[in-house]
Write a protein that holds these residues in place. Sequence first.
Motif, PDB file in Angstrom:
ATOM      1  N   LEU A   1      19.112  40.676  70.979  1.00  0.00           N
ATOM      2  CA  LEU A   1      17.794  40.430  70.390  1.00  0.00           C
ATOM      3  C   LEU A   1      17.873  40.400  68.868  1.00  0.00           C
ATOM      4  N   SER A   2      18.617  41.333  68.289  1.00  0.00           N
ATOM      5  CA  SER A   2      18.745  41.373  66.828  1.00  0.00           C
ATOM      6  C   SER A   2      19.442  40.127  66.306  1.00  0.00           C
TER       7      SER A   2
ATOM      8  N   SER B   1      16.413  26.404  67.824  1.00  0.00           N
ATOM      9  CA  SER B   1      17.368  26.213  68.930  1.00  0.00           C
ATOM     10  C   SER B   1      18.308  27.406  69.058  1.00  0.00           C
ATOM     11  N   GLU B   2      18.776  27.920  67.916  1.00  0.00           N
ATOM     12  CA  GLU B   2      19.678  29.090  67.952  1.00  0.00           C
ATOM     13  C   GLU B   2      18.940  30.327  68.441  1.00  0.00           C
ATOM     14  N   GLN B   3      17.674  30.474  68.037  1.00  0.00           N
ATOM     15  CA  GLN B   3      16.898  31.618  68.495  1.00  0.00           C
ATOM     16  C   GLN B   3      16.686  31.562  70.004  1.00  0.00           C
ATOM     17  N   ILE B   4      16.335  30.377  70.520  1.00  0.00           N
ATOM     18  CA  ILE B   4      16.134  30.227  71.967  1.00  0.00           C
ATOM     19  C   ILE B   4      17.411  30.590  72.715  1.00  0.00           C
ATOM     20  N   ALA B   5      18.562  30.090  72.222  1.00  0.00           N
ATOM     21  CA  ALA B   5      19.840  30.387  72.887  1.00  0.00           C
ATOM     22  C   ALA B   5      20.126  31.892  72.876  1.00  0.00           C
ATOM     23  N   GLY B   6      19.833  32.561  71.742  1.00  0.00           N
ATOM     24  CA  GLY B   6      20.075  34.000  71.649  1.00  0.00           C
ATOM     25  C   GLY B   6      19.199  34.795  72.596  1.00  0.00           C
ATOM     26  N   TYR B   7      17.914  34.462  72.653  1.00  0.00           N
ATOM     27  CA  TYR B   7      17.029  35.168  73.580  1.00  0.00           C
ATOM     28  C   TYR B   7      17.405  34.854  75.029  1.00  0.00           C
ATOM     29  N   GLY B   8      17.899  33.623  75.264  1.00  0.00           N
ATOM     30  CA  GLY B   8      18.351  33.279  76.615  1.00  0.00           C
ATOM     31  C   GLY B   8      19.512  34.147  77.060  1.00  0.00           C
ATOM     32  N   THR B   9      20.425  34.477  76.131  1.00  0.00           N
ATOM     33  CA  THR B   9      21.547  35.367  76.462  1.00  0.00           C
ATOM     34  C   THR B   9      21.029  36.755  76.844  1.00  0.00           C
ATOM     35  N   ALA B  10      20.061  37.268  76.076  1.00  0.00           N
ATOM     36  CA  ALA B  10      19.488  38.581  76.406  1.00  0.00           C
ATOM     37  C   ALA B  10      18.774  38.544  77.753  1.00  0.00           C
ATOM     38  N   ILE B  11      18.046  37.463  78.018  1.00  0.00           N
ATOM     39  CA  ILE B  11      17.344  37.331  79.303  1.00  0.00           C
ATOM     40  C   ILE B  11      18.337  37.317  80.453  1.00  0.00           C
ATOM     41  N   GLU B  12      19.461  36.631  80.272  1.00  0.00           N
ATOM     42  CA  GLU B  12      20.478  36.574  81.327  1.00  0.00           C
ATOM     43  C   GLU B  12      21.043  37.966  81.618  1.00  0.00           C
ATOM     44  N   ILE B  13      21.193  38.802  80.581  1.00  0.00           N
ATOM     45  CA  ILE B  13      21.718  40.154  80.770  1.00  0.00           C
ATOM     46  C   ILE B  13      20.738  41.023  81.559  1.00  0.00           C
TER      47      ILE B  13
ATOM     48  N   TRP C   1      11.567  38.017  76.525  1.00  0.00           N
ATOM     49  CA  TRP C   1      10.558  37.003  76.849  1.00  0.00           C
ATOM     50  C   TRP C   1       9.477  36.970  75.771  1.00  0.00           C
ATOM     51  N   ARG C   2       9.023  38.156  75.322  1.00  0.00           N
ATOM     52  CA  ARG C   2       7.981  38.207  74.288  1.00  0.00           C
ATOM     53  C   ARG C   2       8.481  37.643  72.972  1.00  0.00           C
ATOM     54  N   MET C   3       9.731  37.980  72.591  1.00  0.00           N
ATOM     55  CA  MET C   3      10.271  37.490  71.329  1.00  0.00           C
ATOM     56  C   MET C   3      10.531  35.992  71.379  1.00  0.00           C
ATOM     57  N   LEU C   4      10.883  35.480  72.563  1.00  0.00           N
ATOM     58  CA  LEU C   4      11.036  34.032  72.728  1.00  0.00           C
ATOM     59  C   LEU C   4       9.703  33.330  72.467  1.00  0.00           C
ATOM     60  N   ILE C   5       8.618  33.854  73.038  1.00  0.00           N
ATOM     61  CA  ILE C   5       7.288  33.278  72.812  1.00  0.00           C
ATOM     62  C   ILE C   5       6.929  33.342  71.329  1.00  0.00           C
ATOM     63  N   ARG C   6       7.219  34.491  70.679  1.00  0.00           N
ATOM     64  CA  ARG C   6       6.877  34.642  69.269  1.00  0.00           C
ATOM     65  C   ARG C   6       7.616  33.618  68.412  1.00  0.00           C
ATOM     66  N   SER C   7       8.873  33.341  68.743  1.00  0.00           N
ATOM     67  CA  SER C   7       9.630  32.353  67.962  1.00  0.00           C
ATOM     68  C   SER C   7       9.036  30.957  68.115  1.00  0.00           C
TER      69      SER C   7
END
Length: 579
Positions: A315-316, A325-337, A345-351
Amino acid sequence: MLEVGSMLDGKYKILNEIGRGGMSIVYLALNERANKTWAVKEIRKEAGYDAGMVRQGLSVETEMLKRLSHPNLPSIVDVIDHDDSFIIVMDYIEGKSLQDLIDVEGRQDPERVIDWAKQLCDVLAYLHSRQPAIIYRDMKPANIILRPDGKVILIDFGTAREYKDADVEDTVWLGTRGYAAPEQFGGRGQTDARTDLYNLGAAVYHLVTGYSPADTDFVIHPIGKLVPELQGSGLEKVIAKCCQPSAADRFQSAAELMYALDHVHDEDNEAIRIRNRKWKAFMFFFVMGAAALAGWMICRALYSNSKGFIYEDCLSDAAAKETLSEQIAGYGTAIEIDPGRPDAWRMLIRSLQDRDHETLASGEVDAVRDCIKNGSKGSNLDRLRQCDRKAYAAFNYDLGVILFFSSNNGRSGASAYLEEAVKNKDRLSPSEGRIAGLMAELARVDQDKNKNTNDWSGGSGYRAYWDTLSGLLNGNNSTLERLEQECGGEGYPLAVCSEVGMAVCRQLSRFKGQGVTRQEMEEALSAAEEYIRKTFYETGPRGNLTLKKDLTENMKNRVKSAGDQIDMARRNVERAYDL
């Protein structure tokens, strides 16, 4: 055999032989018209082999590769059934296999192997994210080509398969003994993403020790037993976890393994000893009175090796990225974990909300959908629904609103999420439930209008369309103000105001023909106008209204455009009803 100097299929001139083995020979060929070199693989139709079976196997491999696009995978351009052989034309990859490298040089430098492993981990993450997921099943040094620039290319997809949720185990057991996971030999369920992580661990074992699993009686020993200087290293622990007999004890995804490789030296015994010495120092301060600080450090130390720390670190990292695009990919990695935890999910929406309401690119929308659908155990969003119904309803609501106003395919892309939010409106606030219902209905009504123009003209479709659209204004701006408060800013209600103006301009005669009165239209336009004036304008020094100074240029342009739409709609209404 193909002859050097001959023309294949009228396009490819055979230059020379560059390799052979088993039933195949590989040639270097030139397409003279395109002035490009290709590798041509000739597979002979030998007696005793079922040509149909060979053709089917080649078809599976080539069709699979044609659908893939990744810098660490080869591209196939042509497949030819030629006399007594099958011909595959593919990218010519300059370099040598890692097996050849081991044969000549012996075991490889661990840092170099870690870099290769990261590249291969990225390839596996790409394959596993396909729908359905592709399981490679035969990772070994002989199937990895090292190019002069240091990039590795994964070849030979003859044993790859598509993952099927309904299957109990694989129909055909394939793989190379020693590198293959136990489930590849049947009786332990079907192969999945974790099977490929076992194969990668076995390949890394071979590269850093110089011993193939066959050389050690098909047992993956701790690598420190074969290379003493690697005893207790983080790499030894990563390989051991990759190669656990039970899939449940391995890394559960390529993203999790990539994180471990990125931080592999944090788990070296020496690094752990240093951390332990620091820990003892903190304990001394704890005894001397710094109980609160030491207690915090204890919690962090215990947490640092947990799944939760990995999640927080992702997340950090994502929040620090510069592009969406990089932010979405990073949050996607956290979601996968941990897809059941709502933070990512909330931080993805905020971005998505923080981009000043600019239109989302199709690639960004696809990346968000990958976060939702992809997962080692099924849909990530389904997992969130199982763990946190309130967060699930909020995500569908927020994403539906964003796509409705900010995506090129707008309502069609937002419809499913808005309808899902309506189904779970008991987990939303009353006003969120009302807004979701109106927008979902507007999306459905608009889709019906586009599909059934003739039926709409003769029925009451435009009346229903107007009622739903004007419902978002609600006559006194209360719905617009709630939309602003609950959906991430004033850009969303501004889009509703603009939409009302455009609808009146484009569909005025149809609205009028189905009973929408002049008063109704003027009240809706006045409500939109009032919201814009109150929200975006301020009184200037001479009493005139001017746009607020803190608005971005993008927002100023959108406000002016919405105002122009409403003014034009008002003039059209006056002309239509004065005639």
